[in-house]
Design a protein around this motif. Structure first.
Motif, short mmCIF file in Angstrom:
data_model
loop_
_atom_site.label_atom_id
_atom_site.label_comp_id
_atom_site.label_asym_id
_atom_site.label_seq_id
_atom_site.Cartn_x
_atom_site.Cartn_y
_atom_site.Cartn_z
N PRO A 1 -22.45 -64.33 35.54
CA PRO A 1 -21.03 -64.46 35.19
C PRO A 1 -20.16 -64.17 36.41
CG PRO A 1 -21.92 -62.40 34.34
CD PRO A 1 -23.08 -63.17 34.90
N PHE A 2 -19.15 -65.00 36.62
CA PHE A 2 -18.32 -64.91 37.81
C PHE A 2 -17.15 -63.95 37.59
CE2 PHE A 2 -19.26 -68.84 40.60
CZ PHE A 2 -20.61 -68.66 40.41
N VAL A 3 -16.84 -63.19 38.62
CA VAL A 3 -15.74 -62.24 38.57
C VAL A 3 -14.51 -62.81 39.26
CG1 VAL A 3 -14.98 -59.91 39.19
CG2 VAL A 3 -17.36 -60.31 38.57
N GLY A 4 -14.65 -63.07 40.57
CA GLY A 4 -13.49 -63.46 41.38
C GLY A 4 -12.83 -64.73 40.91
N ARG A 5 -13.61 -65.74 40.53
CA ARG A 5 -13.00 -67.01 40.12
C ARG A 5 -12.26 -66.87 38.80
NH1 ARG A 5 -17.02 -71.97 41.98
NH2 ARG A 5 -17.88 -70.93 43.83
N VAL A 6 -12.76 -65.99 37.91
CA VAL A 6 -12.03 -65.71 36.67
C VAL A 6 -10.68 -65.08 37.00
CG1 VAL A 6 -12.00 -64.30 34.57
CG2 VAL A 6 -14.10 -65.48 35.26
N THR A 7 -10.71 -64.07 37.86
CA THR A 7 -9.47 -63.39 38.23
C THR A 7 -8.53 -64.33 38.96
OG1 THR A 7 -10.72 -61.33 38.40
CG2 THR A 7 -8.53 -61.37 39.41
N ASP B 1 -8.80 -55.79 35.60
CA ASP B 1 -9.13 -57.07 36.20
C ASP B 1 -9.81 -57.98 35.17
OD1 ASP B 1 -11.01 -58.97 37.64
OD2 ASP B 1 -9.93 -58.14 39.35
N PRO B 2 -9.30 -59.19 34.94
CA PRO B 2 -9.89 -60.07 33.92
C PRO B 2 -11.35 -60.43 34.22
CG PRO B 2 -7.71 -60.87 34.55
CD PRO B 2 -8.08 -59.79 35.52
N GLY B 3 -11.69 -60.61 35.50
CA GLY B 3 -13.07 -60.93 35.86
C GLY B 3 -14.01 -59.77 35.57
N SER C 1 -19.53 -63.59 42.52
CA SER C 1 -18.23 -64.10 42.96
C SER C 1 -17.18 -62.98 43.04
CB SER C 1 -17.76 -65.19 41.98
OG SER C 1 -16.43 -65.61 42.22
N PHE C 2 -17.46 -62.00 43.88
CA PHE C 2 -16.53 -60.88 44.04
C PHE C 2 -15.52 -61.16 45.15
CE2 PHE C 2 -20.28 -58.85 42.17
CZ PHE C 2 -19.69 -58.13 41.13
N ARG C 3 -14.32 -60.67 44.93
CA ARG C 3 -13.26 -60.80 45.94
C ARG C 3 -13.00 -59.48 46.67
NH1 ARG C 3 -14.42 -65.36 45.16
NH2 ARG C 3 -13.16 -66.96 44.11
N THR C 4 -13.22 -58.35 45.99
CA THR C 4 -12.91 -57.04 46.56
C THR C 4 -14.02 -56.05 46.23
OG1 THR C 4 -11.74 -56.18 44.60
CG2 THR C 4 -10.44 -57.49 46.17
N ILE C 5 -14.10 -54.97 47.03
CA ILE C 5 -15.08 -53.94 46.71
C ILE C 5 -14.65 -53.18 45.44
CG2 ILE C 5 -15.94 -53.66 49.06
CD1 ILE C 5 -14.24 -51.14 49.29
N GLY C 6 -13.35 -53.19 45.12
CA GLY C 6 -12.90 -52.59 43.87
C GLY C 6 -13.55 -53.25 42.67
N GLN C 7 -13.65 -54.58 42.70
CA GLN C 7 -14.32 -55.30 41.62
C GLN C 7 -15.80 -54.94 41.57
OE1 GLN C 7 -13.36 -59.33 42.81
NE2 GLN C 7 -11.73 -59.50 41.28
N MET D 1 -9.49 -71.17 30.71
CA MET D 1 -9.97 -70.72 32.02
C MET D 1 -11.39 -71.20 32.27
SD MET D 1 -12.30 -68.36 33.32
CE MET D 1 -12.46 -67.19 31.99
N ALA D 2 -12.26 -71.01 31.28
CA ALA D 2 -13.66 -71.38 31.45
C ALA D 2 -13.82 -72.87 31.66
CB ALA D 2 -14.47 -70.92 30.23
N ASN D 3 -13.06 -73.67 30.92
CA ASN D 3 -13.11 -75.11 31.11
C ASN D 3 -12.71 -75.50 32.51
OD1 ASN D 3 -13.58 -77.19 28.82
ND2 ASN D 3 -12.66 -75.45 27.77
N ASP D 4 -11.60 -74.95 32.97
CA ASP D 4 -11.10 -75.29 34.30
C ASP D 4 -12.09 -74.88 35.39
OD1 ASP D 4 -8.82 -76.23 33.11
OD2 ASP D 4 -7.52 -74.57 33.74
N LYS D 5 -12.59 -73.64 35.30
CA LYS D 5 -13.41 -73.11 36.40
C LYS D 5 -14.82 -73.72 36.41
CE LYS D 5 -11.79 -70.84 38.92
NZ LYS D 5 -10.87 -71.20 40.03
N LEU D 6 -15.38 -74.03 35.25
CA LEU D 6 -16.69 -74.69 35.24
C LEU D 6 -16.59 -76.06 35.90
CD1 LEU D 6 -19.67 -74.97 34.47
CD2 LEU D 6 -18.92 -75.75 32.19
N ALA D 7 -15.60 -76.85 35.47
CA ALA D 7 -15.43 -78.19 36.04
C ALA D 7 -15.16 -78.12 37.54
CB ALA D 7 -14.30 -78.92 35.31
N GLU D 8 -14.27 -77.20 37.93
CA GLU D 8 -13.96 -77.05 39.35
C GLU D 8 -15.17 -76.61 40.14
OE1 GLU D 8 -10.36 -74.74 41.41
OE2 GLU D 8 -11.99 -73.39 40.82
N GLY D 9 -15.94 -75.67 39.59
CA GLY D 9 -17.12 -75.17 40.29
C GLY D 9 -18.15 -76.25 40.53
N ILE D 10 -18.39 -77.08 39.52
CA ILE D 10 -19.34 -78.18 39.68
C ILE D 10 -18.85 -79.15 40.75
CG2 ILE D 10 -20.32 -80.21 38.53
CD1 ILE D 10 -20.46 -78.50 35.96
N ARG D 11 -17.56 -79.47 40.71
CA ARG D 11 -17.01 -80.39 41.72
C ARG D 11 -17.13 -79.82 43.13
NH1 ARG D 11 -12.74 -80.86 37.97
NH2 ARG D 11 -11.43 -79.53 39.29
#
Length: 317
Positions: free
Chosen positions: A177-183, A199-201, A225-231, A289-299
């Motif tokens: 499961p992705f963190v940074g891309r969700v956030t 944090d939503p992610g 898919s982390f963006r920060t050490i806080g996550q 969110m999940a629809n957008d990020k899955l499609a974007e990730g595959i692309r």
């Protein structure tokens, strides 16, 4: 004092989210994950140039389909890099099935078989490999079949509860499961910055861990898919965390204890009825969110795959 990286390792298995051999050797992760984007970066690393030249020199010239030859070269190179990584980690290496196959179950299974066969020729057994597939319905069905053949899978680009539940139902070995891309999506939608606890992610991955515990599933959860050490630190205790070299360096340079934030108990779970395809698609569809990020990730993975193929075609001449 203990570094935060070492302290984190007492709660979670740390996985290197890179193909950089120097970084893997430096931070001593349990496993390593790769994808087309990371392979593209590794393509320019000095330490890989001899390996690339030697691998491509073994690709036979044909009068047939040039694209098929290039795709075969990509697979050979991905496995050759994975085999080198396997010498540095005690655990597993994740190798990805091309994103363009994300909606084709039979083709995904066939590609997984090819990758496992290539690893076998390098002396790397299937117990050291995870086949990485996108968490589409078709990808999950491919993973279900592969797991029955003792070919373990890592289901990536996971953004929704429906995806997670379908993976658990299928008996998938590991989900990412992705963190940074969700956030990223929520920050763009709301214009807000989030502290780790809200944090939503982070909340999404904690929810996936809770779902595993509640159902008593064997699937391993690996935050990605982390963006920060806080996550990262907010998910200490998640069974596995795959972390980029930049964040590994930050954690290795900081001292202090790390408190467990996630606890799993799968000993007394109660499983729900497996999702049907209609229920999966409806549940996933309900999460914008999940629809957008899955499609974007595959692309995005496909774009990097095509760029990598073009680079390899150029070197093949």
């Amino acid at each position: 004092m203990t570094t935060q990286l070492d302290a984190l390792k007492s709660h979670s298995l740390v996985v290197a989210d890179t193909g950089d051999l120097d970084a893997i050797e430096r931070y001593r992760p349990q496993d390593a994950t790769t994808n087309p984007s990371l392979l593209l970066k590794a393509f320019d690393l000095p330490g890989y140039q001899t390996l690339i030249d030697n691998t491509l020199s073994e690709i036979p010239a044909t009068d047939g389909d040039r694209q098929a030859r290039v795709e075969h070269a990509v697979d050979r190179l991905a496995v050759a890099m994975g085999a080198e990584i396997s010498k540095l980690v005690p655990g597993r290496v994740s190798t990805e099935v091309a994103a363009r196959l994300s909606f084709d179950t039979p083709a995904s299974i066939a590609k997984a078989h090819e990758l496992i066969e290539l690893y076998d020729k390098h002396g790397v057994g299937r117990d050291r490999v995870l086949i990485k597939l996108a968490s589409t319905w078709e990808g999950i069905r491919a993973a279900e079949q592969l797991e029955k053949e003792d070919i373990n899978c890592n289901l990536t680009l996971l953004f929704s509860d429906a995806q997670a539940q379908a993976c658990f139902d299928a008996g998938v070995f590991l989900v990412s499961p992705f963190v940074g891309r969700v956030t990223d999506w929520y920050k763009k939608e709301t214009g807000r910055d989030y502290m780790p606890e809200e944090d939503p992610g982070v909340q999404f991955v904690r929810g996936v861990c809770e779902r595993v515990s509640r159902g008593g599933y064997d699937t391993v959860v690996m935050g990605a898919s982390f963006r920060t050490i806080g996550q990262v630190l907010a998910l200490a205790g998640c069974p596995r965390l795959t972390i980029s070299p930049v964040l590994l360096e930050e954690l290795d340079g900081m001292q202090g204890e790390v408190e467990r934030q996630v606890t799993l108990d799968t000993s007394s779970g109660s499983r729900s009825t497996p999702l049907t395809e209609a229920e999966f698609r409806w549940g996933h569809n309900g999460d914008a969110m999940a629809n957008d990020k899955l499609a974007e990730g595959i692309r995005r993975f496909d774009e990097d795959q095509r760029t990598l193929e073009a680079r390899i075609a150029e070197r093949l001449g």
